[in-house]
Design a protein around this motif. Structure first.
Motif, short mmCIF file in Angstrom:
data_model
loop_
_atom_site.label_atom_id
_atom_site.label_comp_id
_atom_site.label_asym_id
_atom_site.label_seq_id
_atom_site.Cartn_x
_atom_site.Cartn_y
_atom_site.Cartn_z
N ALA A 1 82.50 -18.46 84.76
CA ALA A 1 82.25 -17.50 83.86
C ALA A 1 81.24 -16.30 84.40
CB ALA A 1 81.33 -18.21 82.65
N VAL A 2 80.35 -16.55 84.96
CA VAL A 2 79.56 -15.50 85.85
C VAL A 2 80.17 -14.75 86.92
CG1 VAL A 2 77.34 -15.28 87.44
CG2 VAL A 2 77.43 -16.73 85.26
N GLY A 3 81.14 -15.61 87.77
CA GLY A 3 81.90 -15.04 88.81
C GLY A 3 82.91 -14.03 88.18
N ALA A 4 83.60 -14.52 87.15
CA ALA A 4 84.58 -13.58 86.52
C ALA A 4 84.03 -12.34 85.92
CB ALA A 4 85.33 -14.43 85.45
N PHE A 5 82.77 -12.54 85.27
CA PHE A 5 82.03 -11.49 84.70
C PHE A 5 81.68 -10.39 85.89
CE2 PHE A 5 77.35 -9.98 84.06
CZ PHE A 5 77.83 -9.25 83.01
N MET A 6 81.14 -10.90 87.08
CA MET A 6 80.96 -10.07 88.06
C MET A 6 82.25 -9.32 88.68
SD MET A 6 77.97 -12.18 89.95
CE MET A 6 78.77 -12.53 91.25
N LEU B 1 87.25 -4.70 88.65
CA LEU B 1 88.17 -4.15 87.44
C LEU B 1 87.55 -3.12 86.72
CD1 LEU B 1 89.44 -7.52 86.03
CD2 LEU B 1 90.72 -6.22 87.83
N GLY B 2 86.32 -2.85 87.04
CA GLY B 2 85.52 -1.56 86.53
C GLY B 2 85.35 -1.95 84.92
N GLU B 3 85.12 -3.01 84.50
CA GLU B 3 84.75 -3.44 83.16
C GLU B 3 83.41 -2.91 82.88
OE1 GLU B 3 85.25 -7.37 82.61
OE2 GLU B 3 87.48 -7.37 82.98
N PRO C 1 73.34 -3.23 79.04
CA PRO C 1 72.26 -4.04 78.99
C PRO C 1 72.36 -5.65 78.33
CG PRO C 1 71.44 -2.02 78.34
CD PRO C 1 73.05 -1.96 78.45
N MET C 2 73.02 -5.33 77.25
CA MET C 2 73.37 -6.91 76.55
C MET C 2 74.29 -7.60 77.62
SD MET C 2 74.29 -7.73 72.69
CE MET C 2 73.06 -6.87 72.13
N ARG C 3 75.09 -7.19 77.96
CA ARG C 3 76.30 -7.99 78.83
C ARG C 3 75.34 -8.51 79.93
NH1 ARG C 3 81.60 -6.08 80.87
NH2 ARG C 3 82.04 -8.13 80.45
#
Length: 106
Positions: free
Chosen positions: A67-72, A78-80, A84-86
């Motif tokens: 989860a954390v790795g995909a988020f990063m 990917l420029g997502e 602040p909340m994310r």
């Protein structure tokens, strides 16, 4: 050794998630093949780590790294969006992983 296998499995989870995104719903051949091969390797390493680590610990750490790795990867590659909340949500997941590791008997 189980922790090394578990961390490797988590990193591979990030890799297969990225290639799953790149496969465009499994419509592109090579990203689909990479997804499936890396996914199988990730599951295999998770399974090996579960021989000695508790289920709850192993699965939580594996999914958390993913989860954390995909988020990063989403943000960096990917420029997502970065809000602040994310960022707080990602930090809370990371804090949970640290707490899970610290509370593990192995």
């Amino acid at each position: 050794m189980a922790w090394i296998f578990l961390i490797a499995a988590g990193v591979l989870e990030v890799v297969w998630a990225y290639f799953m995104k790149r496969s465009e719903g499994f419509t592109l051949l090579w990203p689909t093949i990479i997804t499936l091969v890396v996914m199988a390797a990730s599951f295999a390493l998770l399974s090996i780590s579960m021989k000695t680590l508790p289920l709850g610990t192993a699965y939580t750490i594996w999914t958390g790294i993913g989860a954390v790795g995909a988020f990063m990867v989403g943000i960096v590659i990917l420029g997502e969006s970065v809000t602040p909340m994310r960022l707080v949500a990602g930090a809370l997941i990371l804090a949970g992983l640290v707490m899970m590791k610290l509370s593990s008997p192995h």
